[in-house]
Design a protein around this motif. Sequence first.
Motif: not given
Length: 713
Positions: A649-661, A669-678, A688-689
């Motif tokens: 989700h856009i809110s989980k992309l970075d620590f600061a507020r993200v206006n645009k994905v 892009d290849e990025i590190l992500v953590k599975v928070t929920e299934i 991501r954050k």
Amino acid sequence: MSQIMETTIAGRTLKVEYGKVGMLSNAAVLVSYGDTVVLINANASDKPREGIDFFPLSIEYEERLYAVGKIPGGFIKREGKPSEKAILHGRAIDRPLRPLFPKGYRNDVQVVCTVVSVEQDNLPEILAVNGASIALCISSIPFTTPVATVSVGLVDGEFIINPTLSQREKSTLNLTVCATKERVMMVEAGGQEIPEDDMYNAIMFGFEECKKIVAFQEEVMAKMGKTKVIPELYKVDEAIEQDVRAFAFDMVKEAMYIMDKDERNAAIDAVKVKINEQFSEKYPDNGSDIADTIYGMQKEIVRNMLLNEHRRPDGRDFNEVRPISCDVALLPRTHGTGLFTRGMTQVMTVATLGALGDVQILDGLGSEEFKRYMHHYNFPSYSVGEVRPLRGPGRREIGHGALAEKALEPLIPNEDEFPYTIRLVSEVLSSNGSTSQASVCGSTLALLDAGVPIKRPAAGIAMGLITSEDLSKEEVITDIQGIEDFFGDMDFKVAGTEVGITAIQFDTKIHGLSNKCIRESLDKARVARLHILGKMNECISEPREELSKYAPKTYTMTIDPDKIRDVIGAGGKVINKIIAETGVKIDIKEDGKIFVMSDDSVCAKRALKIIDDLTREVKAGEIYLGKVTKIANFGAFVEILPGKEGLVHISKLDFARVNKVEDIVSLGDEILVKVTEIDNQGRINLSRKDAIKDSEEKNSEEKASEEKVSEEE
């Protein structure tokens, strides 16, 4: 009118039906044992074939796939050339029957055994030998000595006659015994290191059952048999024989007493020239009679030398093995090579290791569907110093290859221990007796050189026999050379390890072997085998610790069997893509074992990772390196494993507020992500954050640990 006779063998009915089919054959019988049925047709020409010096017997073993409810594979949906097993079965029928025809009989004789119905509990090849004997016995063809055949198994220490399929799967012995009512005519055996005492007892056990079947065949002959024709037998003209013997016997004897093979052959050729010069004018059209007389003198001299003078043509003791030398690693690019030399017999065997998918597919009447271990045998003309066209393998080559294969099969590791398909090719480089057993020795050397962890080394030896005309006197000889095989009475091949016998094949040119001869041959063969194994162990005694650098390497992994379809994909699309991208070979078993084979370890590990990713379960709390596959206003979709996507989700992309994905990530892009929920619907939520936070904390912990270690030092 149809005539039927029955008897019971090992609790099952053996039935012979005559007069119902094949009315124009000399004799045609339907023989059945349980639901296995073989049609036998026997015929002979009215006159001898002219211009030949042998008995033209033809045994054909015809497999029909309708017998087991199969339609032949391939483009042409009909049976083609005989299978390897059909050729071997034809040879096994020929060998006990041929010596029982009258000497000098040169009419064409053909016996066709057509397998028309097969029940796996009852082997058609065993039934075919009995049926061929019955058909010949009731025909007008001059064959009057019935031959019976049984198979013998060994299950839990008990011998079993004609074991069923389930019993054969448990049996440590696969033995075929062919016999008349008086003597054993032929034996074929494969076993899991059977002691000599047990093998002898098994042969005798089968012999006793054969006597009962012979008695039944004699009843069939009495009821159904035709009147036998009086054959026209070939004999050498007495006047020619007397003249040639008087002129040349002493010269032939002098030549035959030369120990060196090449010198002996040269001397015999010189004698033949003198004989032809002496009699070419007197007997211009009798070359074959002269040649037969010369052969008869050679045979008489050699047999007398062995039987009465107790002297071998090369001067060896009767129990002495010829000089042996062994070598390995001859060829630089092959996976394993062994060179075995015994006297003037020399065989080079080459081992090749392949993927499990390289197994031989079998399209036959048996229950076996594929073969992982193969042995092939080549016998080129140069091995005997002759010139003739090179053809495909004949019956002899196929038979010798199968015998060596049988000898080593119990020693080959299973695919869990050694996940490779194994092919051995034995090239006969020089032949002077028992090349099949030399190929057993050469194959053992090649397997050890290739690093195949065989159970134990195996070796083979051939025993010979010389008997008096009335069979009252006999001499068993060890390690027969060509001249002793040619003029002798048996070829008794025994292969095995220091523990016991793995293969036997013997047949005879006379009316069978005595029990004493069989016992003595087994015992003397063991002594010779242990001697040969000792020589081989001096060259190489253990498998090499590492495979050749040119051999493919196999890597294994195990997945949930339910995940196999994910690896294969629809129509093989997924697995074929993996193979195309990495260049590896992949074999998948039903239990979830996966074998990846490649010369390149990097490619193999890459393929393993792809498969692992395809079959891994996504777990909450784990961190993945994923690829952005789609961008929406509310977040980015990331593929974390092949075919498995989650939403950041856009809110989980970075620590600061993200206006645009697109300010944080882009497509691809290849990025590190953590599975928070299934969630309950299997949807995967990613962050991501959280992945960045966990990675930073992990790095801090590792740095602190390193600083602590440094301070302590």
